[in-house]
Write a protein that holds these residues in place. Structure first.
Motif, PDB file in Angstrom:
ATOM      1  N   GLU A 196       0.945  -1.379   0.063  1.00  0.00           N
ATOM      2  CA  GLU A 196       0.183  -0.132   0.299  1.00  0.00           C
ATOM      3  C   GLU A 196       0.974   1.274   0.014  1.00  0.00           C
ATOM      4  N   LYS A 197       2.202   1.282   0.221  1.00  0.00           N
ATOM      5  CA  LYS A 197       2.960   2.395   0.263  1.00  0.00           C
ATOM      6  C   LYS A 197       3.621   2.492  -1.075  1.00  0.00           C
ATOM      7  N   GLY A 198       3.422   1.465  -2.028  1.00  0.00           N
ATOM      8  CA  GLY A 198       4.025   1.793  -3.280  1.00  0.00           C
ATOM      9  C   GLY A 198       5.366   0.799  -3.554  1.00  0.00           C
ATOM     10  N   ALA A 199       5.768   0.175  -2.433  1.00  0.00           N
ATOM     11  CA  ALA A 199       6.876  -0.593  -2.510  1.00  0.00           C
ATOM     12  C   ALA A 199       6.863  -1.908  -3.370  1.00  0.00           C
ATOM     13  N   VAL A 200       7.791  -2.322  -4.141  1.00  0.00           N
ATOM     14  CA  VAL A 200       7.578  -3.626  -5.202  1.00  0.00           C
ATOM     15  C   VAL A 200       8.263  -4.513  -4.169  1.00  0.00           C
ATOM     16  N   HIS A 201       7.763  -5.758  -3.973  1.00  0.00           N
ATOM     17  CA  HIS A 201       8.394  -6.945  -3.177  1.00  0.00           C
ATOM     18  C   HIS A 201       8.356  -8.070  -4.089  1.00  0.00           C
ATOM     19  N   ILE A 202       9.628  -8.515  -4.795  1.00  0.00           N
ATOM     20  CA  ILE A 202       9.867  -9.642  -5.601  1.00  0.00           C
ATOM     21  C   ILE A 202      10.342 -10.900  -4.801  1.00  0.00           C
ATOM     22  N   PHE A 203       9.483 -11.984  -5.063  1.00  0.00           N
ATOM     23  CA  PHE A 203       9.614 -13.304  -4.236  1.00  0.00           C
ATOM     24  C   PHE A 203      10.082 -14.175  -5.468  1.00  0.00           C
ATOM     25  N   PRO A 204      11.145 -14.962  -5.342  1.00  0.00           N
ATOM     26  CA  PRO A 204      11.575 -15.880  -6.364  1.00  0.00           C
ATOM     27  C   PRO A 204      10.439 -17.093  -5.878  1.00  0.00           C
ATOM     28  N   ASN A 205       9.797 -17.644  -7.019  1.00  0.00           N
ATOM     29  CA  ASN A 205       8.563 -18.831  -6.665  1.00  0.00           C
ATOM     30  C   ASN A 205       9.147 -19.961  -5.719  1.00  0.00           C
ATOM     31  N   GLY A 206      10.413 -20.140  -5.792  1.00  0.00           N
ATOM     32  CA  GLY A 206      10.891 -21.306  -5.000  1.00  0.00           C
ATOM     33  C   GLY A 206      11.065 -21.057  -3.521  1.00  0.00           C
ATOM     34  N   GLU A 207      11.133 -19.478  -3.107  1.00  0.00           N
ATOM     35  CA  GLU A 207      11.044 -19.199  -1.840  1.00  0.00           C
ATOM     36  C   GLU A 207       9.836 -18.888  -1.241  1.00  0.00           C
ATOM     37  N   VAL A 208       8.630 -19.197  -1.776  1.00  0.00           N
ATOM     38  CA  VAL A 208       7.440 -18.861  -1.324  1.00  0.00           C
ATOM     39  C   VAL A 208       7.052 -19.915  -0.455  1.00  0.00           C
ATOM     40  N   LYS A 209       6.936 -19.622   0.876  1.00  0.00           N
ATOM     41  CA  LYS A 209       6.806 -20.710   1.850  1.00  0.00           C
ATOM     42  C   LYS A 209       5.357 -20.609   2.221  1.00  0.00           C
ATOM     43  N   THR A 210       4.744 -19.311   2.430  1.00  0.00           N
ATOM     44  CA  THR A 210       3.602 -19.409   2.809  1.00  0.00           C
ATOM     45  C   THR A 210       2.873 -18.292   2.021  1.00  0.00           C
ATOM     46  N   LEU A 211       1.544 -18.885   1.585  1.00  0.00           N
ATOM     47  CA  LEU A 211       0.699 -17.819   0.521  1.00  0.00           C
ATOM     48  C   LEU A 211      -0.680 -17.724   1.052  1.00  0.00           C
ATOM     49  N   ALA A 212      -1.304 -16.592   1.259  1.00  0.00           N
ATOM     50  CA  ALA A 212      -2.714 -16.515   1.482  1.00  0.00           C
ATOM     51  C   ALA A 212      -3.309 -15.499   0.497  1.00  0.00           C
ATOM     52  N   ASN A 213      -4.074 -16.113  -0.007  1.00  0.00           N
ATOM     53  CA  ASN A 213      -4.918 -15.239  -1.134  1.00  0.00           C
ATOM     54  C   ASN A 213      -6.188 -14.688  -0.891  1.00  0.00           C
ATOM     55  N   MET A 214      -6.037 -13.413  -0.410  1.00  0.00           N
ATOM     56  CA  MET A 214      -7.327 -12.762   0.293  1.00  0.00           C
ATOM     57  C   MET A 214      -8.416 -12.383  -0.585  1.00  0.00           C
ATOM     58  N   SER A 215      -8.312 -12.818  -2.046  1.00  0.00           N
ATOM     59  CA  SER A 215      -9.345 -12.146  -2.846  1.00  0.00           C
ATOM     60  C   SER A 215      -9.823 -13.291  -4.031  1.00  0.00           C
ATOM     61  N   LYS A 216      -9.754 -14.360  -3.558  1.00  0.00           N
ATOM     62  CA  LYS A 216     -10.000 -15.518  -4.333  1.00  0.00           C
ATOM     63  C   LYS A 216     -11.631 -16.064  -4.362  1.00  0.00           C
ATOM     64  N   ASP A 217     -12.404 -15.910  -5.257  1.00  0.00           N
ATOM     65  CA  ASP A 217     -13.762 -16.259  -5.247  1.00  0.00           C
ATOM     66  C   ASP A 217     -14.699 -15.090  -4.341  1.00  0.00           C
ATOM     67  N   PHE A 218     -14.273 -14.787  -3.132  1.00  0.00           N
ATOM     68  CA  PHE A 218     -15.079 -14.120  -2.401  1.00  0.00           C
ATOM     69  C   PHE A 218     -14.139 -13.485  -1.173  1.00  0.00           C
ATOM     70  N   SER A 219     -14.486 -12.775  -0.434  1.00  0.00           N
ATOM     71  CA  SER A 219     -13.823 -12.225   0.731  1.00  0.00           C
ATOM     72  C   SER A 219     -14.671 -11.919   2.149  1.00  0.00           C
ATOM     73  N   TYR A 220     -14.078 -11.969   3.225  1.00  0.00           N
ATOM     74  CA  TYR A 220     -14.859 -11.507   4.512  1.00  0.00           C
ATOM     75  C   TYR A 220     -14.055 -10.227   4.920  1.00  0.00           C
ATOM     76  N   PHE A 221     -14.842  -9.404   5.421  1.00  0.00           N
ATOM     77  CA  PHE A 221     -14.539  -8.360   6.290  1.00  0.00           C
ATOM     78  C   PHE A 221     -14.600  -8.817   7.679  1.00  0.00           C
ATOM     79  N   VAL A 222     -14.059  -8.713   8.351  1.00  0.00           N
ATOM     80  CA  VAL A 222     -14.017  -9.422  10.177  1.00  0.00           C
ATOM     81  C   VAL A 222     -13.856  -8.054  10.867  1.00  0.00           C
ATOM     82  N   ILE A 223     -14.902  -7.795  11.806  1.00  0.00           N
ATOM     83  CA  ILE A 223     -15.031  -6.587  12.506  1.00  0.00           C
ATOM     84  C   ILE A 223     -15.233  -7.287  14.024  1.00  0.00           C
ATOM     85  N   THR A 224     -14.376  -6.352  14.991  1.00  0.00           N
ATOM     86  CA  THR A 224     -14.696  -6.608  16.438  1.00  0.00           C
ATOM     87  C   THR A 224     -15.091  -5.307  16.961  1.00  0.00           C
ATOM     88  N   VAL A 225     -15.941  -5.308  17.789  1.00  0.00           N
ATOM     89  CA  VAL A 225     -16.542  -3.917  18.472  1.00  0.00           C
ATOM     90  C   VAL A 225     -16.690  -4.150  19.943  1.00  0.00           C
TER      91      VAL A 225
END
Length: 282
Positions: A147-176
């Motif tokens: 969100e700050k505009g910085a570009v991050h480049i990851f070699p695919n073989g170094e991807v240990k954890t991957l969480a896709n936050m926008s596949k099919d649908f998303s949830y917004f979780v709120i605590t009050v």
């Protein structure tokens, strides 16, 4: 002189044909993207992401293959024996293969990332703890922009954890936070009323897939009970909906007189004189 002119013409023809084939391949890839991304709603959006990712890979691969073939054909026209070149390339490739196992691992990992549709261009993902918008999915690297505009480049073989936050649908979780002495049922009703107001908003209603689900009291904290809820949205729109939801919850709570706990600080001043303190100590 005539032979040299004929050779030059052939070289120009090879270059022109290679250029036209590359342009045709790019046009075919764009058409593939359009065909795959037809439709509306979430399905159309998901297909568009996958089509864009595959289209870029196809264009790059075809461009490299066609350019390599054109260069070899031009060398043949220049009467340069390409057999030693191919032999040397094969030996160099074998040597590089032994020394570039990391590169091979990255390419294989990238192939499975694309083949299994784990992540696409335009997704928001968290890769190795770093979140951002996916700008490129290549066979060797994965490119995120935060969100700050910085570009991050990851070699695919170094991807240990991957969480896709926008596949099919998303949830917004709120605590009050709600005070211990507040009526919980009134607080939940107020939250549901706020969510209903958001769903009726013409600019946001198309982003919401299901009504808000109040999960209940999630934690006991000093001075407050924590109520958790979530609302289902289309991909990438959970934050827009969430900001408006927070705004409406604050408004409804204020109208109904439901107060959210606020931190308090108690300061005690000791006004006893130093002489009196020493006399009590003696």
């Amino acid at each position: 002189m005539r032979a040299e002119t004929l050779t030059l013409v052939r070289i120009l023809v090879i270059g022109l044909v290679a250029y036209l084939v590359i342009r045709a391949a790019a046009a075919a890839a764009r058409r593939l993207e359009r065909d795959m991304s037809r439709g509306t709603g979430i399905g159309g959006t998901e297909r568009a992401k996958r089509a864009q990712t595959i289209g870029r890979i196809v264009q790059k691969t075809l461009s490299i293959v066609i350019s390599t073939m054109a260069v070899l054909m031009i060398l043949r026209q220049l009467e340069i024996d390409i057999t030693p070149v191919l032999t040397g390339a094969g030996i160099a490739g074998l040597a590089v293969g032994f020394g570039a196992q990391t590169l091979v691992r990255d390419i294989i990992s990238g192939f499975f990332l694309i083949f299994e549709d784990q992540i696409r261009v335009g997704d928001v993902a968290v890769v190795n703890g770093q979140d951002g918008l996916v700008e490129e999915v290549n066979l060797r690297t994965l490119v995120l922009r935060d969100e700050k505009g910085a570009v991050h480049i990851f070699p695919n073989g170094e991807v240990k954890t991957l969480a896709n936050m926008s596949k099919d649908f998303s949830y917004f979780v709120i605590t009050v936070g709600v005070a211990y002495d507040a009526e919980m049922d009134r607080a939940v009703e107020a939250m549901q009323e706020a969510a209903s107001t958001v769903m009726k908003d013409p600019e946001l209603s198309s982003h919401i897939l299901e009504p808000m689900e109040v999960l209940g009291v999630d934690a006991f904290e000093p001075g407050q009970l924590v109520v958790k809820a979530r609302i289902k949205t289309v991909p990438l729109k959970q934050w827009v909906v969430g900001r408006e939801l927070r705004k409406q919850i604050a408004r409804v709570f204020s109208e109904r007189g439901i107060h959210m706990p606020t931190p308090h600080m108690t300061v005690r001043l000791d006004r006893t004189s130093p002489d009196a303190s020493r006399s009590r100590a003696d």
